[in-house]
Each structure stands twice: as structure tokens, then as C-alpha cells.
Motif scaffolding. Structure first.
Motif, PDB file in Angstrom:
ATOM      1  N   PHE A   1       2.740   0.336  11.622  1.00 18.05           N
ATOM      2  CA  PHE A   1       1.665  -0.510  11.101  1.00 18.05           C
ATOM      3  C   PHE A   1       0.308   0.181  11.289  1.00 18.05           C
ATOM      4  O   PHE A   1       0.137   0.996  12.201  1.00 18.05           O
ATOM      5  CB  PHE A   1       1.662  -1.881  11.798  1.00 18.05           C
ATOM      6  CG  PHE A   1       1.447  -1.810  13.293  1.00 18.05           C
ATOM      7  CD1 PHE A   1       0.173  -1.885  13.838  1.00 18.05           C
ATOM      8  CD2 PHE A   1       2.522  -1.672  14.165  1.00 18.05           C
ATOM      9  CE1 PHE A   1      -0.030  -1.831  15.213  1.00 18.05           C
ATOM     10  CE2 PHE A   1       2.335  -1.614  15.548  1.00 18.05           C
ATOM     11  CZ  PHE A   1       1.051  -1.688  16.060  1.00 18.05           C
TER      12      PHE A   1
ATOM     13  N   GLU B   1       0.784 -10.129  11.997  1.00 19.13           N
ATOM     14  CA  GLU B   1      -0.414  -9.299  12.038  1.00 19.13           C
ATOM     15  C   GLU B   1      -1.558  -9.949  12.816  1.00 19.13           C
ATOM     16  O   GLU B   1      -2.159  -9.329  13.676  1.00 19.13           O
ATOM     17  CB  GLU B   1      -0.868  -8.954  10.621  1.00 19.13           C
ATOM     18  CG  GLU B   1      -0.107  -7.813  10.006  1.00 19.13           C
ATOM     19  CD  GLU B   1      -0.268  -6.524  10.799  1.00 19.13           C
ATOM     20  OE1 GLU B   1      -1.400  -6.174  11.197  1.00 19.13           O
ATOM     21  OE2 GLU B   1       0.751  -5.865  11.047  1.00 19.13           O
ATOM     22  N   SER B   2      -1.873 -11.183  12.499  1.00 19.73           N
ATOM     23  CA  SER B   2      -2.977 -11.843  13.191  1.00 19.73           C
ATOM     24  C   SER B   2      -2.880 -13.344  12.986  1.00 19.73           C
ATOM     25  O   SER B   2      -2.205 -13.817  12.054  1.00 19.73           O
ATOM     26  CB  SER B   2      -4.324 -11.324  12.663  1.00 19.73           C
ATOM     27  OG  SER B   2      -5.401 -11.840  13.423  1.00 19.73           O
TER      28      SER B   2
ATOM     29  N   TRP C   1      -3.662   0.305  12.288  1.00 26.49           N
ATOM     30  CA  TRP C   1      -4.587  -0.384  13.192  1.00 26.49           C
ATOM     31  C   TRP C   1      -5.691   0.604  13.549  1.00 26.49           C
ATOM     32  O   TRP C   1      -5.424   1.647  14.147  1.00 26.49           O
ATOM     33  CB  TRP C   1      -3.852  -0.863  14.447  1.00 26.49           C
ATOM     34  CG  TRP C   1      -4.683  -1.670  15.388  1.00 26.49           C
ATOM     35  CD1 TRP C   1      -5.610  -2.622  15.060  1.00 26.49           C
ATOM     36  CD2 TRP C   1      -4.664  -1.613  16.820  1.00 26.49           C
ATOM     37  NE1 TRP C   1      -6.159  -3.158  16.196  1.00 26.49           N
ATOM     38  CE2 TRP C   1      -5.599  -2.561  17.286  1.00 26.49           C
ATOM     39  CE3 TRP C   1      -3.935  -0.857  17.730  1.00 26.49           C
ATOM     40  CZ2 TRP C   1      -5.832  -2.758  18.642  1.00 26.49           C
ATOM     41  CZ3 TRP C   1      -4.160  -1.056  19.084  1.00 26.49           C
ATOM     42  CH2 TRP C   1      -5.106  -2.009  19.522  1.00 26.49           C
TER      43      TRP C   1
ATOM     44  N   ALA D   1       3.703  -9.745   1.802  1.00 22.87           N
ATOM     45  CA  ALA D   1       2.831 -10.285   2.849  1.00 22.87           C
ATOM     46  C   ALA D   1       2.764 -11.794   2.682  1.00 22.87           C
ATOM     47  O   ALA D   1       2.686 -12.304   1.554  1.00 22.87           O
ATOM     48  CB  ALA D   1       1.438  -9.671   2.774  1.00 22.87           C
TER      49      ALA D   1
ATOM     50  N   GLN E   1       4.206  -6.728  17.924  1.00 21.76           N
ATOM     51  CA  GLN E   1       3.497  -5.462  18.110  1.00 21.76           C
ATOM     52  C   GLN E   1       3.099  -5.196  19.560  1.00 21.76           C
ATOM     53  O   GLN E   1       3.838  -4.573  20.301  1.00 21.76           O
ATOM     54  CB  GLN E   1       2.305  -5.373  17.164  1.00 21.76           C
ATOM     55  CG  GLN E   1       2.709  -5.429  15.694  1.00 21.76           C
ATOM     56  CD  GLN E   1       1.562  -5.405  14.726  1.00 21.76           C
ATOM     57  OE1 GLN E   1       0.393  -5.501  15.102  1.00 21.76           O
ATOM     58  NE2 GLN E   1       1.866  -5.290  13.455  1.00 21.76           N
TER      59      GLN E   1
ATOM     60  N   TYR F   1      -3.925  -6.195   2.095  1.00 18.82           N
ATOM     61  CA  TYR F   1      -2.855  -7.151   2.401  1.00 18.82           C
ATOM     62  C   TYR F   1      -2.774  -8.264   1.359  1.00 18.82           C
ATOM     63  O   TYR F   1      -1.700  -8.814   1.127  1.00 18.82           O
ATOM     64  CB  TYR F   1      -3.024  -7.713   3.811  1.00 18.82           C
ATOM     65  CG  TYR F   1      -2.549  -6.750   4.869  1.00 18.82           C
ATOM     66  CD1 TYR F   1      -1.252  -6.828   5.387  1.00 18.82           C
ATOM     67  CD2 TYR F   1      -3.374  -5.739   5.340  1.00 18.82           C
ATOM     68  CE1 TYR F   1      -0.799  -5.931   6.340  1.00 18.82           C
ATOM     69  CE2 TYR F   1      -2.939  -4.835   6.296  1.00 18.82           C
ATOM     70  CZ  TYR F   1      -1.651  -4.933   6.787  1.00 18.82           C
ATOM     71  OH  TYR F   1      -1.213  -4.026   7.736  1.00 18.82           O
TER      72      TYR F   1
ATOM     73  N   TYR G   1       5.833  -0.451   7.012  1.00 23.46           N
ATOM     74  CA  TYR G   1       6.548  -1.570   7.638  1.00 23.46           C
ATOM     75  C   TYR G   1       8.060  -1.381   7.555  1.00 23.46           C
ATOM     76  O   TYR G   1       8.792  -1.790   8.465  1.00 23.46           O
ATOM     77  CB  TYR G   1       6.118  -2.896   7.013  1.00 23.46           C
ATOM     78  CG  TYR G   1       4.775  -3.354   7.512  1.00 23.46           C
ATOM     79  CD1 TYR G   1       4.647  -4.027   8.721  1.00 23.46           C
ATOM     80  CD2 TYR G   1       3.619  -3.062   6.797  1.00 23.46           C
ATOM     81  CE1 TYR G   1       3.413  -4.412   9.197  1.00 23.46           C
ATOM     82  CE2 TYR G   1       2.369  -3.449   7.263  1.00 23.46           C
ATOM     83  CZ  TYR G   1       2.273  -4.123   8.464  1.00 23.46           C
ATOM     84  OH  TYR G   1       1.039  -4.490   8.943  1.00 23.46           O
TER      85      TYR G   1
ATOM     86  N   GLY H   1       1.418 -12.103   8.000  1.00 24.70           N
ATOM     87  CA  GLY H   1       2.200 -10.931   8.371  1.00 24.70           C
ATOM     88  C   GLY H   1       2.968 -10.399   7.176  1.00 24.70           C
ATOM     89  O   GLY H   1       2.753 -10.827   6.042  1.00 24.70           O
TER      90      GLY H   1
END
Length: 248
Positions: free
Chosen positions: A49, A161-162, A51, A133, A193, A124, A44, A151
Motif C-alpha cells: 500500500f 485505509e482510514s 503511504w 475501493a 496495516q 481512490y 493491493y 478501503g
């Protein structure tokens, strides 16, 4: 990266290949490694990142990159009505584990299963314990968790992130609140992102990789708010996003 890649503590730093040397249509910076705290922090810090669906881990630096400058945040009339009604209550870092698990449980039409595996959750959560985080929780009038997002933040940027929503517009409510608060704290941008209509409707724009790294480098000159944001940002409990929305 070797299959026997070492575990990196939060104080260990790994230097990835320079993403700016990639071709425009390339997004993968590295393959392999692990999700240890030092590895994630290093990624980061360098605008990268993880994925992936299955191992090996894929490390990404997308071009273009979707970002939100807080001052460009769009709050629609329908969302303004929700804020005027005080439809939800928002907290920071109150229950990180519930938020990331909530994100992992959401079924998305463009995904086959979830990329937020038990390994991701564990990694995380550890990074959260290290103070990098963070979660945003959204509660309904009955005091139930109904949405949120998580995030990573280093310096003056937040990498989303989500997010998840169990009630309509709950995650959007949390995201807007976070963006307005981060603007007040002087954050440069939120890294979204990849392009989604949901985030673009909130004012996020795509930028080229070079522009992204210019912003990132500026952001890394800021001090990092390391730790539990619910404890660090005691003023958040009195933060009124509606005042920011109305400009009063």
C-alpha cells in the motif's frame, strides 16, 4: 521507478519487488511511480500500500502486519449497548467521496497534517469507480453522516485505509458492522496495516510478513466483489449485526 512512470489502467499490472525478500525490519518495497488505477490495484493484489507525506510515493509492506480475522472480533459491553439501541445506521458505498474527505479532515495527534491529500482522494475515488475501493457510512438518528471508513477489497480480503468519527464510537460501530458482514460473506481477513490501540482493542493482531502473505494468497483464490457494494450486497439493508453479536 522512473519519474516518467506510465499511467496504468485498471487492466495493466505492475509487478513490485517481492516483499518477502526484504529484511525483517524493512517496510518499503518501492519508491516513485504514481497512483493510477492499475498501479494501486497491482499494489493491493501484492499486499502493498502507498503511504507518504510528500512525493515521491512510498510503497509499503510492513513487518509485522496488523490484521483482523473476523472470527476474532471483540465487541465490548459498551458497544453491545449501542447496537441494542440501534444507535446508528450503516450503509455501503453510498457516498464514498464524503467518507474519504471526512477521513482527510480528521486531525490525529501522531500525524503532522494529513497523508490523505487531494491526490490520494482523486486516486481512490477513481479506484472506487472501478469497483475496488469501498466506503462504509455511519449515519446518526437525524440522518447525518457522523462517521465511516474506506478501503480496498480484492478477493477475500479488505484492506482498511482510514476511518473518521464525528460522534463518539461511530466509526467503531461501522467497523464492527463491516467485520461481521464480511465474516458472513466468507472473507478471510481485514488488513489493518499498522498497530493502533484502537484496532487492537477490536481484536486485531500482529502477524509476521510470511504469515500475512500466506493469508493473502489464500484470499486471492476467492472471487472479487467488484462494483458498488450498496448495489451488489442488497441483503445488507436487512443485515442485523446484533444477531451476530449475540450469536442468535
Amino acid at each position: 521507478m522512473s519519474d516518467e512512470f506510465p499511467y496504468l489502467s485498471i487492466n495493466d499490472f505492475y509487478t513490485f519487488p517481492d516483499p518477502k525478500t526484504l529484511e525483517d525490519d524493512e517496510g518499503i518495497v518501492g519508491v516513485g511511480g504514481n497512483l493510477s488505477p492499475g498501479m494501486l490495484f497491482s499494489a493491493y493484489y501484492q499486499g502493498i500500500f502507498p503511504w507518504y507525506d510528500e512525493e515521491p510515493i512510498l510503497w509499503w509492506s510492513l513487518n509485522p502486519r496488523l490484521i483482523l480475522l473476523p472470527e476474532n472480533l471483540v465487541v465490548t459491553k459498551s458497544m453491545r449497548k449501542l447496537f441494542k439501541k440501534r444507535a446508528f445506521h450503516v450503509t455501503l458505498d453510498k457516498t464514498f467521496s464524503d467518507v474519504i474527505k471526512g477521513c482527510s479532515n480528521i486531525v490525529r495527534s501522531h500525524e503532522d497534517g494529513t497523508w490523505i491529500t487531494d491526490e490520494i482522494i482523486k486516486a481512490y475515488t477513481k479506484l472506487h469507480e472501478e469497483g475496488f475501493a469501498h466506503s462504509v457510512e455511519v449515519w446518526n438518528g437525524e440522518g447525518k453522516l457522523c462517521g465511516g471508513l474506506y478501503g480496498v477489497s480484492i478477493g477475500g480480503y479488505f484492506a482498511g485505509e482510514s476511518m473518521f468519527a464525528l460522534e463518539s464510537n461511530s466509526s467503531k460501530y461501522g467497523f464492527i458492522t463491516l467485520a461481521l458482514f464480511l465474516e458472513e460473506k466468507g472473507f478471510k481477513f481485514i488488513d489493518c496495516q499498522q498497530e493502533t490501540q484502537h484496532l487492537m482493542s477490536l481484536g486485531a493482531k500482529s502477524v509476521k510478513r510470511d504469515n500475512f502473505y500466506k493469508l493473502l494468497n489464500e484470499s486471492l483464490n476467492f472471487s472479487t466483489y467488484k462494483g458498488n457494494w450498496g448495489e451488489i450486497f442488497t441483503e445488507f439493508q436487512d443485515f442485523d449485526p446484533l444477531k451476530r453479536i449475540l450469536g442468535v
